[in-house]
Design a protein around this motif. Structure first.
Motif, PDB file in Angstrom:
ATOM      1  N   LYS A  22       0.823  -1.212   0.000  1.00  0.00           N
ATOM      2  CA  LYS A  22       0.000   0.000   0.000  1.00  0.00           C
ATOM      3  C   LYS A  22       0.853   1.257   0.000  1.00  0.00           C
ATOM      4  N   GLU A  24      -0.088   5.232   0.572  1.00  0.00           N
ATOM      5  CA  GLU A  24      -1.140   6.190   0.921  1.00  0.00           C
ATOM      6  C   GLU A  24      -0.918   7.484   0.148  1.00  0.00           C
ATOM      7  N   GLY A  28      -7.096   9.509   5.360  1.00  0.00           N
ATOM      8  CA  GLY A  28      -8.515   9.610   5.693  1.00  0.00           C
ATOM      9  C   GLY A  28      -8.673  10.005   7.144  1.00  0.00           C
ATOM     10  N   LEU A  81      -8.874  -2.442   1.339  1.00  0.00           N
ATOM     11  CA  LEU A  81      -9.960  -1.627   1.877  1.00  0.00           C
ATOM     12  C   LEU A  81     -10.008  -1.682   3.399  1.00  0.00           C
ATOM     13  N   SER A  83      -7.758  -1.603   5.373  1.00  0.00           N
ATOM     14  CA  SER A  83      -6.724  -0.747   5.979  1.00  0.00           C
ATOM     15  C   SER A  83      -7.065   0.732   5.845  1.00  0.00           C
ATOM     16  N   MET A  84      -8.202   1.060   5.222  1.00  0.00           N
ATOM     17  CA  MET A  84      -8.501   2.446   4.876  1.00  0.00           C
ATOM     18  C   MET A  84      -9.480   3.093   5.841  1.00  0.00           C
ATOM     19  N   ARG A  85      -9.502   4.415   5.815  1.00  0.00           N
ATOM     20  CA  ARG A  85     -10.449   5.233   6.557  1.00  0.00           C
ATOM     21  C   ARG A  85     -11.195   6.148   5.596  1.00  0.00           C
ATOM     22  N   GLU A  88      -9.931   8.523   2.551  1.00  0.00           N
ATOM     23  CA  GLU A  88      -8.560   8.167   2.179  1.00  0.00           C
ATOM     24  C   GLU A  88      -8.468   7.794   0.695  1.00  0.00           C
ATOM     25  N   ALA A  90      -5.646   5.739  -1.759  1.00  0.00           N
ATOM     26  CA  ALA A  90      -4.446   4.901  -1.671  1.00  0.00           C
ATOM     27  C   ALA A  90      -4.218   4.159  -2.977  1.00  0.00           C
ATOM     28  N   GLU A 120     -10.318   5.290  -3.743  1.00  0.00           N
ATOM     29  CA  GLU A 120     -10.766   6.356  -2.847  1.00  0.00           C
ATOM     30  C   GLU A 120     -11.971   5.835  -2.071  1.00  0.00           C
ATOM     31  N   LEU A 121     -11.874   5.819  -0.744  1.00  0.00           N
ATOM     32  CA  LEU A 121     -12.982   5.379   0.101  1.00  0.00           C
ATOM     33  C   LEU A 121     -13.850   6.589   0.427  1.00  0.00           C
TER      34      LEU A 121
END
Length: 305
Positions: A22, A24, A28, A81, A83-85, A88, A90, A120-121
């Motif tokens: 990953k 970043e 996020g 996903l 690992s994301m907020r 965010e 990535a 993008e979340l």
């Protein structure tokens, strides 16, 4: 060494074996993504040396929520996903074992291919308790603890609200109806009845406005009237009923509902504007009726000569 493998070196290893790495691009905020979440994402997938993506999400306003493990099944993407907020952005690099495997996915994905995804979340909703509830047999749903049932209903309403705001009205309606189904249980006390009614009122109001947007005013009126059975002085329910009646050209009923709403909230601009709209519509209706009667009597005069 392949280009994607070279770019992935030194990046954060999410899988422990280098298969998912990953980078970043934009941080996020808020809580980490729950395992059973449904997500709204933008993503693009790239093959090595390709400038154009081989797959990408739709950028339409009415983006649907996708459930991890059901709608999103690429193993590397699931790991990424998680690992994301929210908010965010990535970039992820997947080895073949975490992407399309040794066989690939002809004709677009060659065998044993590394891929890169930019993600993008945008948002997510946790549906774990809701999913667990609907997996239960009917008899266990009926005995589900009330506070948990109310929480599940609120989760479903939250899904509905999200979909409504994105313009996915049919999907929003279905979520609101799931919430209403959960709240259809029989209370064991007056206190429980009050708690159920408080949640049910919100869902009924949601259904009423959704059916108005879907141009089904009769159904909007029906749900508005159900809301009024819970709270007869609810200005929003009276307003929705007035709007529905106006759409159906039932002007007297529309006026009754809207005047009652105005009495409760005399300075509400939406209610006052709807009353002005009603007056204008009724004036046009009367004028058209007068013209039609005039033409009818004119024809009678001619035929009697």
């Amino acid at each position: 060494m392949e280009e994607l493998e070279r770019r992935a070196r030194g990046l954060r290893d999410l899988s422990g074996d280098g298969g998912v790495r990953k980078e970043e691009l934009r941080p996020g905020s808020g809580a980490a993504l729950p395992r059973d979440a449904s997500v709204a994402v933008n993503y693009c997938g790239y093959l090595e040396f390709w400038e154009e993506p081989f797959c990408q999400s739709s950028y339409s306003k009415s983006r649907r929520l996708m459930k991890i493990g059901e709608d999103i099944t690429l193993f590397g993407l699931e790991i990424g996903l998680m690992s994301m907020r929210k908010g965010e952005v990535a970039r992820f690099f997947f080895s073949p074992d975490y992407a399309y495997g040794q066989q690939g996915c002809p004709p677009d994905i060659p065998p044993n291919t590394r891929v890169m995804f930019e993600v993008e979340l945008l948002d997510f909703l946790d549906s774990a308790e809701s999913d667990a509830f609907f997996e239960l047999p009917a008899e266990l749903q009926d005995s589900f603890p009330l506070q948990k049932a109310l929480k599940v209903a609120e989760t479903e309403r939250g899904f509905g609200n999200y979909l409504y705001c994105k313009g996915s009205l049919e999907d929003a309606k279905d979520r609101y109806k799931r919430a209403l189904f959960i709240l259809g249980r029989s209370p064991s006390s007056e206190t429980e009845q009050c708690q159920i009614d408080a949640s049910k009122l919100l869902v009924l109001l949601n259904l009423s406005i959704t059916y108005l947007k879907l141009k089904h005013p009769a159904r909007a009126l029906a749900y508005g009237e159900k809301a009024l059975k819970i709270d007869q002085r609810n200005a929003k329910a009276l307003f929705r009923c007035g709007q529905a009646c106006l759409c159906m050209k039932e002007y007297e009923k529309a006026r009754d509902f809207l005047v009652r709403a105005q009495q409760i909230q005399p300075f509400n601009h939406d209610i006052n504007n709807e009353l002005k709209k009603l007056a204008s519509c009724y004036k046009d209706y009367v004028e058209k009726e007068r013209e039609m009667c005039g033409r009818m009597f004119a024809r009678l005069d001619i035929s009697s000569r």
